[in-house]
Design an enzyme around this catalytic site. Structure first.
Site, mmCIF file in Angstrom:
data_model
loop_
_atom_site.group_PDB
_atom_site.id
_atom_site.type_symbol
_atom_site.label_atom_id
_atom_site.label_comp_id
_atom_site.label_asym_id
_atom_site.label_seq_id
_atom_site.Cartn_x
_atom_site.Cartn_y
_atom_site.Cartn_z
ATOM 1 N N TRP A 65 0.827 -1.207 0.000
ATOM 2 C CA TRP A 65 0.000 0.000 0.000
ATOM 3 C C TRP A 65 0.861 1.256 0.000
ATOM 4 O O TRP A 65 0.522 2.243 -0.657
ATOM 5 C CB TRP A 65 -0.939 -0.010 1.210
ATOM 6 C CG TRP A 65 -2.176 -0.831 0.978
ATOM 7 C CD1 TRP A 65 -2.282 -1.953 0.212
ATOM 8 C CD2 TRP A 65 -3.480 -0.588 1.506
ATOM 9 N NE1 TRP A 65 -3.571 -2.433 0.237
ATOM 10 C CE2 TRP A 65 -4.321 -1.616 1.027
ATOM 11 C CE3 TRP A 65 -4.006 0.377 2.346
ATOM 12 C CZ2 TRP A 65 -5.677 -1.698 1.351
ATOM 13 C CZ3 TRP A 65 -5.356 0.303 2.681
ATOM 14 C CH2 TRP A 65 -6.180 -0.709 2.197
ATOM 15 N N LYS A 164 -9.534 -2.050 6.295
ATOM 16 C CA LYS A 164 -9.935 -3.451 6.141
ATOM 17 C C LYS A 164 -10.695 -3.894 7.382
ATOM 18 O O LYS A 164 -10.214 -3.723 8.499
ATOM 19 C CB LYS A 164 -8.710 -4.340 5.937
ATOM 20 C CG LYS A 164 -9.052 -5.837 5.872
ATOM 21 C CD LYS A 164 -7.921 -6.670 5.302
ATOM 22 C CE LYS A 164 -6.701 -6.682 6.180
ATOM 23 N NZ LYS A 164 -5.603 -7.477 5.575
#
EC number: 2.1.1.166
Length: 209
Positions: A65, A164
């Site tokens: 990421w 998440k």
């Protein structure tokens, strides 16, 4: 090692991992993990990160990421990453290794952020999974609560949050908590997320506090 037997689930994971299209593609493209494609897909749909932005990346290792974020934020942007695990350096990423659950690590992270507000908070954090939902789900929900608390401490007005979350006990309550402080909240299940995984990503925009 001869006395240790792999479980059927761990063997299945290994087979899936090494035969995974996104794993192979990540290796080919020089990306640190298949997770990079999840953020890229979220970015394509929601346009969270723009040049010049300041981004905090929680649960960053091995760096998939952060690689995407630093490319999107550009030379004028800033990416501050944190993980309990080590991460090889990425040009343009300020990495802090430590357990985000510990106050001293949080304070060190806040010091690196400084007085300026953050435009985007990203969290791909997950606990070490034991295989027991009664153990894993509370641990996972605790991490996402900490990520939301980080938003309250550093996020600029109208800032964005992508986190998440594992569907299960506590998910609905967490969704309500996120909706209470962001104008728009969407649930994303990227194509690169394994179909059998309970993980989804909440993408929240327009921070209101």
């Amino acid at each position: 090692m001869s006395g240790i037997k792999r479980t059927a689930s761990s063997n299945r994971w290994m087979l899936e991992h090494f035969d995974d299209h996104y794993v192979k593609l990540a290796q080919k493209m020089g990306l640190r993990s298949r997770a990079a494609f999840k953020l890229e897909e979220i970015q394509q749909k929601d346009q969270l990160i723009r040049p010049g932005m300041t981004v905090v990346d929680l649960g960053a290792a091995p760096g998939g990421w952060s690689q995407v974020a630093v490319k999107l934020a550009g030379d004028r942007g800033k990416v501050i990453a944190c993980d309990i695990l080590p991460m090889d350096p990425i040009v343009g990423v300020d990495f802090l290794q430590g357990d985000f659950r510990e106050d001293k690590v949080l304070q060190a992270l806040l010091t690196r952020v400084g007085d300026a507000k953050v435009d985007v908070v990203l969290s791909d954090m997950a606990p070490n999974m034991s295989g027991s939902d009664s153990v894993d789900q509370p641990r996972a929900m605790y991490l996402v609560e900490l990520a939301l608390d980080m938003c309250h401490q550093v996020l600029a007005p109208n800032g964005c949050f992508a986190v998440k979350v594992f569907q299960g006990e506590g998910f609905d309550e967490y969704m309500k908590a996120v909706k209470a402080v962001f104008k728009v909240v969407k649930t994303r299940k990227p194509d690169s997320s394994r179909a059998r995984s309970r993980e989804v990503y909440l993408v929240a925009t327009g921070y209101k506090l």
